[in-house]
Design a protein around this motif. Structure first.
Motif, mmCIF file in Angstrom:
data_model
loop_
_atom_site.group_PDB
_atom_site.id
_atom_site.type_symbol
_atom_site.label_atom_id
_atom_site.label_comp_id
_atom_site.label_asym_id
_atom_site.label_seq_id
_atom_site.Cartn_x
_atom_site.Cartn_y
_atom_site.Cartn_z
ATOM 1 N N GLN A 107 0.827 -1.212 0.000
ATOM 2 C CA GLN A 107 0.000 0.000 0.000
ATOM 3 C C GLN A 107 0.863 1.263 0.000
ATOM 4 O O GLN A 107 0.559 2.232 -0.676
ATOM 5 C CB GLN A 107 -0.953 0.014 1.204
ATOM 6 N N ARG A 108 1.949 1.248 0.767
ATOM 7 C CA ARG A 108 2.829 2.416 0.842
ATOM 8 C C ARG A 108 3.367 2.772 -0.538
ATOM 9 O O ARG A 108 3.360 3.934 -0.939
ATOM 10 C CB ARG A 108 3.979 2.149 1.820
ATOM 11 N N GLY A 109 3.799 1.757 -1.289
ATOM 12 C CA GLY A 109 4.363 2.010 -2.612
ATOM 13 C C GLY A 109 3.376 2.661 -3.567
ATOM 14 O O GLY A 109 3.690 3.671 -4.214
ATOM 15 N N VAL A 110 2.168 2.107 -3.650
ATOM 16 C CA VAL A 110 1.193 2.666 -4.598
ATOM 17 C C VAL A 110 0.701 4.040 -4.137
ATOM 18 O O VAL A 110 0.490 4.929 -4.966
ATOM 19 C CB VAL A 110 -0.004 1.712 -4.873
ATOM 20 N N ILE A 111 0.550 4.234 -2.829
ATOM 21 C CA ILE A 111 0.123 5.543 -2.301
ATOM 22 C C ILE A 111 1.167 6.606 -2.627
ATOM 23 O O ILE A 111 0.845 7.701 -3.106
ATOM 24 C CB ILE A 111 -0.135 5.477 -0.777
ATOM 25 N N ALA A 125 0.273 0.988 -11.773
ATOM 26 C CA ALA A 125 0.037 -0.456 -11.997
ATOM 27 C C ALA A 125 1.145 -1.042 -12.860
ATOM 28 O O ALA A 125 1.684 -2.113 -12.550
ATOM 29 C CB ALA A 125 -1.326 -0.672 -12.646
ATOM 30 N N CYS A 126 1.481 -0.347 -13.916
ATOM 31 C CA CYS A 126 2.528 -0.826 -14.826
ATOM 32 C C CYS A 126 3.866 -0.931 -14.098
ATOM 33 O O CYS A 126 4.572 -1.932 -14.219
ATOM 34 C CB CYS A 126 2.625 0.120 -16.021
ATOM 35 N N GLN A 127 4.192 0.108 -13.330
ATOM 36 C CA GLN A 127 5.468 0.117 -12.619
ATOM 37 C C GLN A 127 5.529 -0.993 -11.564
ATOM 38 O O GLN A 127 6.581 -1.583 -11.340
ATOM 39 C CB GLN A 127 5.700 1.474 -11.965
ATOM 40 N N CYS A 128 4.398 -1.274 -10.922
ATOM 41 C CA CYS A 128 4.352 -2.337 -9.896
ATOM 42 C C CYS A 128 4.130 -3.719 -10.509
ATOM 43 O O CYS A 128 4.091 -4.714 -9.786
ATOM 44 C CB CYS A 128 3.242 -2.038 -8.891
ATOM 45 N N GLN A 129 3.920 -3.746 -11.824
ATOM 46 C CA GLN A 129 3.669 -4.989 -12.553
ATOM 47 C C GLN A 129 2.450 -5.728 -11.994
ATOM 48 O O GLN A 129 2.487 -6.931 -11.725
ATOM 49 C CB GLN A 129 4.913 -5.878 -12.546
ATOM 50 N N ILE A 130 1.360 -4.944 -11.827
ATOM 51 C CA ILE A 130 0.085 -5.507 -11.380
ATOM 52 C C ILE A 130 -1.006 -4.964 -12.304
ATOM 53 O O ILE A 130 -0.780 -4.006 -13.053
ATOM 54 C CB ILE A 130 -0.227 -5.147 -9.911
ATOM 55 N N SER A 131 -2.172 -5.572 -12.237
ATOM 56 C CA SER A 131 -3.285 -5.090 -13.061
ATOM 57 C C SER A 131 -3.790 -3.761 -12.502
ATOM 58 O O SER A 131 -3.564 -3.433 -11.328
ATOM 59 C CB SER A 131 -4.418 -6.116 -13.075
ATOM 60 N N ILE A 132 -4.490 -3.010 -13.337
ATOM 61 C CA ILE A 132 -5.060 -1.737 -12.892
ATOM 62 C C ILE A 132 -6.060 -1.981 -11.768
ATOM 63 O O ILE A 132 -6.146 -1.206 -10.823
ATOM 64 C CB ILE A 132 -5.684 -0.946 -14.070
#
Length: 163
Positions: A107-111, A125-132
């Motif tokens: 959560q910290r990373g995306v926030i 999402a792209c940078q974390c390599q996860i879906s939107i």
């Protein structure tokens, strides 16, 4: 605080950025006119409010909240924020940063990327390599955790409003 003030008067993020920069340029050019024995915030917000009015005149649309009485009330609220001991804007931001630091890594990373770096969710999402969808869910959970942390610190009231 100037950025927050502008965001309270404008919905368009690009306009907020433009008027922030323009306010700073005008303030820099007129710094000799500023009475440094008086608070700087109201002087800077005065410049910003005149630029916001000019922006809306140019757009040929002025929202209801730009009435002089409303501007005076908004300005008074911002002045109160800076004068309340133990409840200043800087202390609230510091509490937010502590709460962000306490979030689980996901959560910290995306926030941080979404709100501190201003990245769109799709890029996060792209940078974390996860879906939107996964990114949006992490953001949702992270915001909920932040709200809970800020409530415990007394920064938010029960409805999620900054106090």
């Amino acid at each position: 605080m100037l950025s927050v003030y502008l965001r309270s008067l404008l919905r368009d993020e690009a306009a907020v950025d433009d008027l922030f920069q323009e306010t700073m340029l005008v303030a820099w050019r007129r710094l000799d006119d500023c009475d440094l024995d008086r608070p700087f915030g109201p002087w800077l917000r005065g410049i910003a409010s005149r630029l916001v009015k000019a922006h809306y005149r140019k757009q040929k649309s002025a929202p209801v909240q730009l009435h002089e009485t409303v501007l005076a009330v908004v300005d008074r609220h911002f002045e109160n924020i800076t004068q309340m001991a133990g409840d200043t804007w800087d202390e609230k931001v510091a509490a937010l940063h502590r709460c962000v630091d306490d979030l689980p890594e996901k959560q910290r990373g995306v926030i941080r990327e979404r709100y501190f770096e201003g990245m769109p969710a799709s890029q996060v999402a792209c940078q974390c390599q996860i879906s939107i969808e996964a990114c949006k869910k992490r953001l949702q959970r992270g915001r909920a955790m932040l709200a809970e942390c800020l409530k415990k610190k007394g920064v938010l009231d029960g409805g999620g409003v900054v106090t």
